[in-house]
Write a protein that holds these residues in place. Structure first.
Motif, PDB file in Angstrom:
ATOM      1  N   THR A 289       0.830  -1.209   0.000  1.00  0.00           N
ATOM      2  CA  THR A 289       0.000   0.000   0.000  1.00  0.00           C
ATOM      3  C   THR A 289       0.864   1.258   0.000  1.00  0.00           C
ATOM      4  N   ASP A 293       1.009   4.076  -3.070  1.00  0.00           N
ATOM      5  CA  ASP A 293       0.729   5.497  -2.850  1.00  0.00           C
ATOM      6  C   ASP A 293       1.919   6.371  -3.258  1.00  0.00           C
ATOM      7  N   PRO A 322      -1.993  -3.405  -5.486  1.00  0.00           N
ATOM      8  CA  PRO A 322      -3.191  -3.702  -4.688  1.00  0.00           C
ATOM      9  C   PRO A 322      -3.768  -5.080  -4.960  1.00  0.00           C
TER      10      PRO A 322
END
Length: 428
Positions: A289, A293, A322
């Motif tokens: 994650t 980002d 993801p």
């Protein structure tokens, strides 16, 4: 019992470049004109030739594909070693006719080969990721074979389809390699003996067998390290989900071979030997994650480009993160200790860096580009250091990795050639 070879006699110190492979295949054909022939089966999207060496022999046709993924060059060394071996050993031709495609994705290899052409093999993790190019799925010849819901086949795919339709191979071997960890194998159908053969050959080369590779999470093992490829499914929009199994592209060479009753296998072998890592599922999800980002923020700062080859690949690789996180959450036992959670972000950053360098060649004074480049470069260095500290990668010579693939090809072909013929004429 598998016959083990002195693989060092057939492989070099590093994989060949496209030009080196082409010259070597022509040399093999010129030295053995009475037992083999070389022909062009098609051309790539950029017009590069796709040569295939055919070595006639027994009734079982076997098709071997080098570099179906262009950042996986061990297979280039393997196909050349195989060509040299089967032309030099009559017993290898007694029950098998060999069809050896040197490179299944020449354009992709041309965009990669600088990272193995002039460095010790294998290079460092950072050098690999700085030179890597992994095409988007729709630009991969290996994953654009036709299905009822996918027809956007590539010229390279159609060239291999033509061979499969003509020779109807009883065995197709698509030579893949992983970055790290151990060996594993994907097959178009369950063959219980494959796991035993793989374990024997891997052990003889000092290679471990990977029991739960990231690529196979959710698949039922057919023995340690051996998995059956999932069937192709309808596209994502037809299933109502955001992603479907293979739904974003088509089928593989193994699926297409199975249409004619043959067995397709994808034997994976690592570039580096690595240590197992203590990476619990929840920590891996957090890492993926964070990487997703951070890479998104860097990508959003880039200006539009007229040449997005590396950018498109980087964006798709980032989108994989993801999906990996969801798989690890859904299968926490298999998802524990997955080294690709540390490596896939490096792939995306490396290709993003190549895109920025391409843009800087056209606009070398752009402050915006230089600023983003500094950020991506720092990301890549930090993540490569992180992976190296966790995995402690150690070089594996081609005598062990390409040697493993060479022996796997010969052993599986021998097993199928010795089996009774099935209803389609291939080994049952």
């Amino acid at each position: 019992m598998t016959r083990h070879l002195d693989a060092a006699a057939y492989v070099g110190d590093r994989p060949p470049t496209l030009d080196e492979l082409d010259r070597a295949l022509h040399t093999v054909a010129a030295e053995h004109p009475e037992i083999c022939s070389l022909r062009e089966i098609g051309r790539s999207r950029a017009g590069r030739p796709m040569p295939m060496l055919t070595v006639p022999g027994g009734p079982l046709p076997v098709l071997v594909l080098g570099a179906p993924h262009p950042n996986e060059p061990i297979g280039l060394a393997t196909v050349l070693a195989l060509a040299q071996y089967v032309t030099g050993h009559a017993e290898a031709r007694e029950r098998v006719t060999w069809h050896i495609v040197g490179c299944a994705d020449p354009d992709g290899v041309a965009a990669n080969e600088s990272w193995w052409a002039s460095t010790p093999w294998p290079p460092s993790l950072e050098a690999y990721h700085r030179g890597l190019y992994r095409p988007p799925a729709v630009a991969q010849p290996e994953w654009t074979f036709p299905t009822p819901h996918f027809t956007a086949t590539l010229p390279e795919t159609r060239a291999v389809m033509g061979v499969i339709d003509t020779v109807r191979p009883g065995l197709t071997v698509s030579l893949h390699n992983a970055d790290s960890s151990g060996t594993f194998l994907l097959a178009s159908r369950a063959e219980p003996w494959l796991a035993e053969v793989m374990a024997d050959i891997a052990g003889s080369h000092g290679l471990s067998v990977e029991g739960a590779p990231m690529d196979c999470i959710g698949l039922q093992p057919q023995g340690k390290g051996t998995f059956v490829l999932p069937a192709v499914t309808p596209p994502p929009q037809a299933t109502g989900g955001k992603e479907g199994t293979w739904g974003h592209t088509g089928a593989s060479s193994a699926h297409y071979t199975a249409r004619h009753g043959g067995l397709g296998i994808l034997p994976e072998v690592p570039m580096w030997a690595t240590d197992p890592i203590d990476l619990p599922p929840e920590k891996a999800v957090g890492i993926l994650t964070d990487a997703h980002d951070a890479l998104g923020e860097l990508t959003d700062r880039l200006p539009q480009s007229d040449s997005p080859i590396f950018l498109d690949a980087a964006i798709e690789t980032r989108a994989i993160l993801p999906r990996m996180a969801r798989l690890i959450q859904q299968h926490p036992e298999a998802g524990s200790g997955q080294d690709l959670a540390l490596l896939i972000p490096c792939r995306a950053a490396g290709m993003l860096l190549r895109h920025i360098d391409q843009c800087l060649a056209a606009d070398p004074k752009s402050p915006r580009l230089h600023s983003v480049r500094d950020g991506v470069d720092s990301f890549l260095k930090a993540w490569c250091r992180r992976a190296e500290q966790a995995l402690r990668p150690r070089p594996l010579p081609l005598s062990r990795t390409a040697g493993y693939q060479l022996e796997m090809i010969l052993a599986v072909a021998e097993r199928l050639a010795a089996a009774p013929a099935g209803p389609s004429g291939t080994a049952a």
